[in-house]
Design an enzyme around this catalytic site. Sequence first.
Site, PDB file in Angstrom:
ATOM      1  N   ARG A   1       0.522   6.211   7.480  1.00 29.03           N
ATOM      2  CA  ARG A   1       0.601   6.321   6.023  1.00 29.03           C
ATOM      3  C   ARG A   1       0.032   7.649   5.528  1.00 29.03           C
ATOM      4  O   ARG A   1       0.394   8.157   4.485  1.00 29.03           O
ATOM      5  CB  ARG A   1      -0.206   5.198   5.353  1.00 29.03           C
ATOM      6  CG  ARG A   1       0.333   3.800   5.573  1.00 29.03           C
ATOM      7  CD  ARG A   1      -0.371   2.839   4.623  1.00 29.03           C
ATOM      8  NE  ARG A   1      -0.214   1.442   4.989  1.00 29.03           N
ATOM      9  CZ  ARG A   1       0.826   0.679   4.642  1.00 29.03           C
ATOM     10  NH1 ARG A   1       1.804   1.189   3.938  1.00 29.03           N
ATOM     11  NH2 ARG A   1       0.880  -0.590   4.994  1.00 29.03           N
TER      12      ARG A   1
ATOM     13  N   LYS B   1       0.814  -1.188   0.000  1.00 30.91           N
ATOM     14  CA  LYS B   1       0.000   0.000   0.000  1.00 30.91           C
ATOM     15  C   LYS B   1       0.857   1.252   0.000  1.00 30.91           C
ATOM     16  O   LYS B   1       0.390   2.333  -0.327  1.00 30.91           O
ATOM     17  CB  LYS B   1      -0.866   0.010   1.264  1.00 30.91           C
ATOM     18  CG  LYS B   1      -1.804  -1.168   1.368  1.00 30.91           C
ATOM     19  CD  LYS B   1      -2.385  -1.209   2.803  1.00 30.91           C
ATOM     20  CE  LYS B   1      -2.566  -2.636   3.202  1.00 30.91           C
ATOM     21  NZ  LYS B   1      -2.904  -2.795   4.606  1.00 30.91           N
ATOM     22  N   GLY B   2       2.108   1.113   0.374  1.00 39.75           N
ATOM     23  CA  GLY B   2       2.968   2.280   0.562  1.00 39.75           C
ATOM     24  C   GLY B   2       3.184   3.124  -0.682  1.00 39.75           C
ATOM     25  O   GLY B   2       3.449   4.314  -0.602  1.00 39.75           O
TER      26      GLY B   2
ATOM     27  N   LYS C   1      17.239   3.709   0.955  1.00 37.16           N
ATOM     28  CA  LYS C   1      18.081   3.650   2.155  1.00 37.16           C
ATOM     29  C   LYS C   1      19.502   3.269   1.789  1.00 37.16           C
ATOM     30  O   LYS C   1      19.724   2.259   1.110  1.00 37.16           O
ATOM     31  CB  LYS C   1      17.531   2.619   3.141  1.00 37.16           C
ATOM     32  CG  LYS C   1      16.372   3.129   3.957  1.00 37.16           C
ATOM     33  CD  LYS C   1      16.078   2.182   5.117  1.00 37.16           C
ATOM     34  CE  LYS C   1      14.765   2.535   5.759  1.00 37.16           C
ATOM     35  NZ  LYS C   1      14.377   1.563   6.789  1.00 37.16           N
TER      36      LYS C   1
ATOM     37  N   ASP D   1      14.501  -0.719   0.748  1.00 41.86           N
ATOM     38  CA  ASP D   1      15.216  -1.003   1.997  1.00 41.86           C
ATOM     39  C   ASP D   1      16.199  -2.139   1.743  1.00 41.86           C
ATOM     40  O   ASP D   1      17.279  -1.914   1.208  1.00 41.86           O
ATOM     41  CB  ASP D   1      14.184  -1.313   3.090  1.00 41.86           C
ATOM     42  CG  ASP D   1      14.811  -1.558   4.448  1.00 41.86           C
ATOM     43  OD1 ASP D   1      15.981  -1.190   4.634  1.00 41.86           O
ATOM     44  OD2 ASP D   1      14.138  -2.114   5.333  1.00 41.86           O
TER      45      ASP D   1
ATOM     46  N   GLU E   1       7.249   2.575  -5.879  1.00 46.19           N
ATOM     47  CA  GLU E   1       7.342   2.015  -4.521  1.00 46.19           C
ATOM     48  C   GLU E   1       7.718   3.107  -3.528  1.00 46.19           C
ATOM     49  O   GLU E   1       8.390   4.082  -3.878  1.00 46.19           O
ATOM     50  CB  GLU E   1       8.385   0.884  -4.553  1.00 46.19           C
ATOM     51  CG  GLU E   1       8.755   0.263  -3.243  1.00 46.19           C
ATOM     52  CD  GLU E   1       7.624  -0.477  -2.520  1.00 46.19           C
ATOM     53  OE1 GLU E   1       6.537   0.114  -2.370  1.00 46.19           O
ATOM     54  OE2 GLU E   1       7.860  -1.607  -2.080  1.00 46.19           O
ATOM     55  N   ASP E   2       7.286   2.927  -2.282  1.00 47.86           N
ATOM     56  CA  ASP E   2       7.594   3.930  -1.259  1.00 47.86           C
ATOM     57  C   ASP E   2       9.076   3.945  -0.884  1.00 47.86           C
ATOM     58  O   ASP E   2       9.681   4.998  -0.782  1.00 47.86           O
ATOM     59  CB  ASP E   2       6.710   3.731  -0.004  1.00 47.86           C
ATOM     60  CG  ASP E   2       6.735   2.299   0.551  1.00 47.86           C
ATOM     61  OD1 ASP E   2       7.451   1.440   0.002  1.00 47.86           O
ATOM     62  OD2 ASP E   2       6.023   2.050   1.538  1.00 47.86           O
TER      63      ASP E   2
ATOM     64  N   PHE F   1      14.277   4.156  10.564  1.00 42.35           N
ATOM     65  CA  PHE F   1      12.901   3.783  10.283  1.00 42.35           C
ATOM     66  C   PHE F   1      12.056   5.038  10.124  1.00 42.35           C
ATOM     67  O   PHE F   1      11.948   5.843  11.038  1.00 42.35           O
ATOM     68  CB  PHE F   1      12.338   2.887  11.385  1.00 42.35           C
ATOM     69  CG  PHE F   1      11.054   2.233  10.971  1.00 42.35           C
ATOM     70  CD1 PHE F   1      11.067   1.101  10.160  1.00 42.35           C
ATOM     71  CD2 PHE F   1       9.834   2.753  11.357  1.00 42.35           C
ATOM     72  CE1 PHE F   1       9.881   0.505   9.744  1.00 42.35           C
ATOM     73  CE2 PHE F   1       8.641   2.157  10.960  1.00 42.35           C
ATOM     74  CZ  PHE F   1       8.668   1.033  10.145  1.00 42.35           C
ATOM     75  N   VAL F   2      11.468   5.190   8.950  1.00 46.84           N
ATOM     76  CA  VAL F   2      10.698   6.403   8.656  1.00 46.84           C
ATOM     77  C   VAL F   2       9.228   6.067   8.388  1.00 46.84           C
ATOM     78  O   VAL F   2       8.901   4.952   7.977  1.00 46.84           O
ATOM     79  CB  VAL F   2      11.292   7.170   7.451  1.00 46.84           C
ATOM     80  CG1 VAL F   2      12.594   7.840   7.837  1.00 46.84           C
ATOM     81  CG2 VAL F   2      11.498   6.264   6.234  1.00 46.84           C
TER      82      VAL F   2
HETATM   83  P1  IMP Z   1      12.449  -4.259   1.516  1.00 45.87           P
HETATM   84  O1  IMP Z   1      13.278  -4.537   2.721  1.00 45.87           O
HETATM   85  O2  IMP Z   1      13.166  -3.366   0.548  1.00 45.87           O
HETATM   86  O3  IMP Z   1      11.939  -5.528   0.906  1.00 45.87           O
HETATM   87  O4  IMP Z   1      11.198  -3.428   2.027  1.00 45.87           O
HETATM   88  C1  IMP Z   1       9.984  -4.043   2.246  1.00 45.87           C
HETATM   89  C2  IMP Z   1       8.962  -3.121   2.810  1.00 45.87           C
HETATM   90  O5  IMP Z   1       9.348  -2.818   4.129  1.00 45.87           O
HETATM   91  C3  IMP Z   1       8.781  -1.762   2.148  1.00 45.87           C
HETATM   92  O6  IMP Z   1       7.952  -1.824   1.019  1.00 45.87           O
HETATM   93  C4  IMP Z   1       8.120  -1.025   3.277  1.00 45.87           C
HETATM   94  O7  IMP Z   1       6.738  -1.345   3.318  1.00 45.87           O
HETATM   95  C5  IMP Z   1       8.788  -1.626   4.511  1.00 45.87           C
HETATM   96  N1  IMP Z   1       9.834  -0.738   5.032  1.00 45.87           N
HETATM   97  C6  IMP Z   1      11.165  -0.801   4.879  1.00 45.87           C
HETATM   98  N2  IMP Z   1      11.787   0.211   5.511  1.00 45.87           N
HETATM   99  C7  IMP Z   1      10.791   0.942   6.079  1.00 45.87           C
HETATM  100  C8  IMP Z   1      10.775   2.144   6.865  1.00 45.87           C
HETATM  101  O8  IMP Z   1      11.800   2.788   7.189  1.00 45.87           O
HETATM  102  N3  IMP Z   1       9.552   2.575   7.261  1.00 45.87           N
HETATM  103  C9  IMP Z   1       8.394   1.951   6.945  1.00 45.87           C
HETATM  104  N4  IMP Z   1       8.364   0.830   6.197  1.00 45.87           N
HETATM  105  C10 IMP Z   1       9.553   0.341   5.776  1.00 45.87           C
HETATM  106 MG    MG Z   2       5.084  -1.638   5.181  1.00 52.07          MG
END
Ligand code: IMP
Ligand code: MG
Length: 190
Positions: A175, A53-54, A141, A113, A109-110, A162-163
């Site tokens: 959100r 949803k982000g 990140k 990470d 994508e939001d 963490f944001v």
């Molecule tokens: P990934 O680690 O790149 O697979 O990220 C997976 C998901 O983790 C992202 O789509 C976000 O929903 C969530 N996420 C990662 N870092 C953050 C953060 O700093 N704040 C909030 N959600 C996060």
């Molecule tokens: Mg999330």
Amino acid sequence: MTEQNQSTESPELADLESVLYTEAQIQAKVAELAGRLREDYQGRDLVLIGILKGGIPLLVDLSRKIGLPHQIDMIGAQSYRGTMGPVQEVRITKMLDLPIHGKDVVLVEDIYDTGNTLVKIKAMVETFEPKSLEICAFIYKNKERKQDLDIKYIGYKIEDVFVVGYGLDYDEYYRNLPCIGVLDPKIYSG
Ligand code: IMP
Ligand code: MG
């Protein structure tokens, strides 16, 4: 608008340790990204795909600012992890509605990470054989990753904190915030 009114509108602001990007800064950054997409996708068959949803606020804002004919779709993915640990497994919860074969696709994508979610979604989307596939991640990140993806469109690069806000959640809250901020550790350490 007075500060008092703002905090009445978003009481969650009190849970932020700091604001990294204000609503105005975010909207200016989105306009910049939309401008790059406008140049790159002129005359092409663009589909913007938001990752639920982000990715929704960015999808909506980019779509309204891009100034090019395009289609939008959404894909749902749930990443399982311990509270904030690394992603263990990515499950597709909503499939695409549109046929994207031969289209120029941009995944929206939001945050990038660990990259695990995007690696899985990208591989899945590639099986539909779009003509091209790029990624737009609003927050990138800075950290070591097992697999690195080429993210062509990046809003902001940040340290590994963490944001929340502008689509990013903690436990599905925050959100709605129009800004992006660092969540006060008190909120998740109980
Ligand atoms: P990934 O680690 O790149 O697979 O990220 C997976 C998901 O983790 C992202 O789509 C976000 O929903 C969530 N996420 C990662 N870092 C953050 C953060 O700093 N704040 C909030 N959600 C996060
Ligand atoms: Mg999330």
